[in-house]
Design an enzyme around this catalytic site. Structure first.
Site, short mmCIF file in Angstrom:
data_model
loop_
_atom_site.label_atom_id
_atom_site.label_comp_id
_atom_site.label_asym_id
_atom_site.label_seq_id
_atom_site.Cartn_x
_atom_site.Cartn_y
_atom_site.Cartn_z
N LYS A 95 0.87 -1.26 0.01
CA LYS A 95 0.09 -0.10 0.13
C LYS A 95 1.01 1.40 -0.09
O LYS A 95 1.96 1.31 0.68
CB LYS A 95 -0.99 -0.18 1.12
CG LYS A 95 -1.79 1.25 1.33
CD LYS A 95 -2.58 1.02 2.29
CE LYS A 95 -3.59 2.32 2.54
NZ LYS A 95 -4.45 2.24 3.84
N SER A 170 -9.36 2.09 2.75
CA SER A 170 -8.40 2.93 1.88
C SER A 170 -7.40 2.12 1.17
O SER A 170 -6.76 2.33 0.30
CB SER A 170 -7.68 3.92 2.55
OG SER A 170 -6.99 3.51 3.60
N SER A 194 -9.59 -0.17 6.66
CA SER A 194 -9.00 -0.05 5.67
C SER A 194 -8.31 -1.12 4.88
O SER A 194 -7.84 -1.33 3.88
CB SER A 194 -8.19 1.02 5.53
OG SER A 194 -9.03 2.55 5.78
#
Length: 505
Positions: A95, A170, A194
């Site tokens: 990420k 996210s 997330s």
């Protein structure tokens, strides 16, 4: 790091802002002393530079092509340091809030465009140390502030199963890339769900470990009270493997308590017979719950019962207030850490990524281009602080401790809690004509079951349990602190039945 000597006028301005009551007559004397004192900052900066991490050399990367599907990739790479280890040859996408030395990191925002970290986050170092291959960076939402997948500066990210639908956020890019088979595993970060929300929407296994089990060292934070990093994979076994690699103390992260990863392999071989599983009633009735999603999760619970688990109903009424508790912490925490704290915050005995903090300081004005939902969070925080100071945040932390106790009381009688991960399947992505009022409603409805466990620090795992109208449904298991092994035990037993494998119907 040079700080010029202040003028008396600057001292008076600081005094007015802080309410110190310094007179014009005294301002000159204060200015002279301050000018001498701030020289210490330059001395300390030189000392700190001796401990600064050195950027690895020879790391190359390529940019994804405009035609690549789903917009999940930020950077392609092939970084490998060893050919042996528990992850030998396995590809892992990271990420883009997690630094990888030499690879550009934008953290979903225009603020970090152009920033290239010179250091690896501790979890990246551990992956490379076990033979893993860093396959690149995955797009995420704007500063990781959304549960949807349309706020990142690089544009919307489509669900891997249906174009035009949300992939969850996210850690949206991480989910899409693994779901499409473009990397074996991924790292996500979870502050309100997330990891688990995009895993649920995309048909993956996602784990938010117990707070502090995995070091958050070097990763862009939102608030130290609920920052987590964890694995996203297609199988339970791979999830347990990646967690076993990244977990354990590093001697730096102050949130850690010396706990090592559990024996996940042994746990997964035991099956569920003898486990007591509590069906958390309030988790099935949160606003926005879709009946078909509830039905799929209850079907999964029936499967666990048939496998030998004892299933009982449990109630934690305060769960219905869990998201409100999270917001009282989250809005203020994120504002102070990200917007005012140079992207990292203070008051932790931590590793401070100076280059990241300097970049955030120098480019903070870019927040004017943030999406409406991000601006809303800052506005809520500042308005509440105007009337409450930091008392609202303090109440949130104290209320989270009450909620933690309520879950712990329920877990005294059961080994696990179960509920839907997200109360709905993936929602349509908003189009560009959406109003600000409508856009503001897209970032959090999927977090009502996930966010509470970030602030109570319990481990929580999602895995697919079938689908509804061609979209995956997530089953969430929540356990006692540091008992990730029981989550993997139940999840593996369910996965092995094949009942939960997501199939487009």
């Amino acid at each position: 790091m040079y700080i010029p000597a202040p003028t008396p006028q600057e001292i008076l301005e600081i005094s007015r802002n802080l309410g110190l009551g310094v007179s014009e007559e005294d301002a000159k004397s204060y200015a002279e002393v301050v000018a001498t004192s701030v020289q210490d900052y330059e001395t300390v900066a030189k000392i700190a530079a001796e401990a600064a991490p050195q950027s690895p050399v020879g790391r190359e990367y390529t940019l994804p092509t405009a035609s690549e599907s789903n917009n999940g990739w930020h950077i392609h790479s092939h970084i490998s340091e060893k050919s042996t280890g528990r992850l030998a040859g396995r590809s892992v996408v990271i990420k883009d809030s997690i630094p990888v030395a030499g690879l550009p990191m934008i953290n979903g925002s225009n603020i970090f465009e152009g920033y290239v970290p010179e250091f690896d986050a501790e979890v990246v170092r551990r992956i490379l140390g076990e033979g893993g291959v860093i396959a690149g960076k995955a797009h995420c939402e704007y500063l990781c502030f959304s549960g949807s997948s349309h706020t990142g500066v690089a544009g919307a990210i489509d669900n891997p199963w249906a174009e035009g639908f949300c992939a969850g956020g996210s850690s949206s890019g991480s989910a899409v890339i693994v779901a499409r088979g473009e990397a074996d595993m991924a790292l996500g970060a979870d502050q309100a769900g997330s990891i688990r929300m995009p895993a649920s929407f995309s048909g993956l296994v996602g784990m938010k470990p117990t707070t502090g089990l995995v070091p958050y060292t070097g990763i862009a934070p939102l608030d130290a009270s609920f920052d987590h990093v964890g694995p996203m994979t297609t199988t339970v076994e791979d999830n347990a493997l990646l967690l076993s690699v990244i977990a354990g103390p590093d001697g730096i992260d102050p949130r850690q308590h010396g706990r090592e990863p559990g024996d996940y392999d042994t746990a997964m071989a035991e099956g569920v017979k003898g486990l007591r599983i509590g069906v958390l009633g309030e988790g099935f009735t949160v606003p926005g719950s879709e009946p078909a999603v509830v039905e799929r999760v209850r079907d999964a619970v029936d499967v666990l019962a048939k496998l030998g688990a004892t299933v009982v109903d449990v109630s934690v009424p305060l769960h219905s207030r869990g998201f409100e508790i999270w917001t009282s912490i989250g809005w203020t925490g994120m504002t102070e850490t990200v917007l005012k704290g140079n992207g990292f915050g203070i008051s932790r005995d931590d590793f401070y990524p100076i280059s990241m903090m300097e970049w955030a300081r120098d480019h903070a004005s870019g927040v004017s281009q943030a999406p409406p939902s991000v601006k809303l969070f800052f506005l809520i925080s500042e308005y509440a602080k105007k009337h409450l100071g930091y008392v609202g945040y303090g109440n949130g932390i104290n209320a989270a401790r009450v909620l933690r106790r309520k879950y712990d009381e329920a877990l005294e009688n059961v080994d696990l809690l179960v509920m839907p991960t997200t109360p709905m399947t993936a929602t349509p992505l908003p189009d560009r004509s959406i109003t600000i009022d409508e856009e503001l409603k897209t970032s959090h409805p999927m977090a009502l079951n996930t966010a509470p466990f970030d602030v109570t620090h319990h481990p929580a795992l999602t895995l697919p349990c079938g689908g509804v109208d061609g979209m995956p449904v997530g089953l969430m298991l929540v356990g006692k602190h540091y008992d990730e092994a029981s989550l993997f035990r139940a999840a593996k037993a369910y996965e092995d039945t094949g009942e939960g494998a997501f199939r487009i119907a």
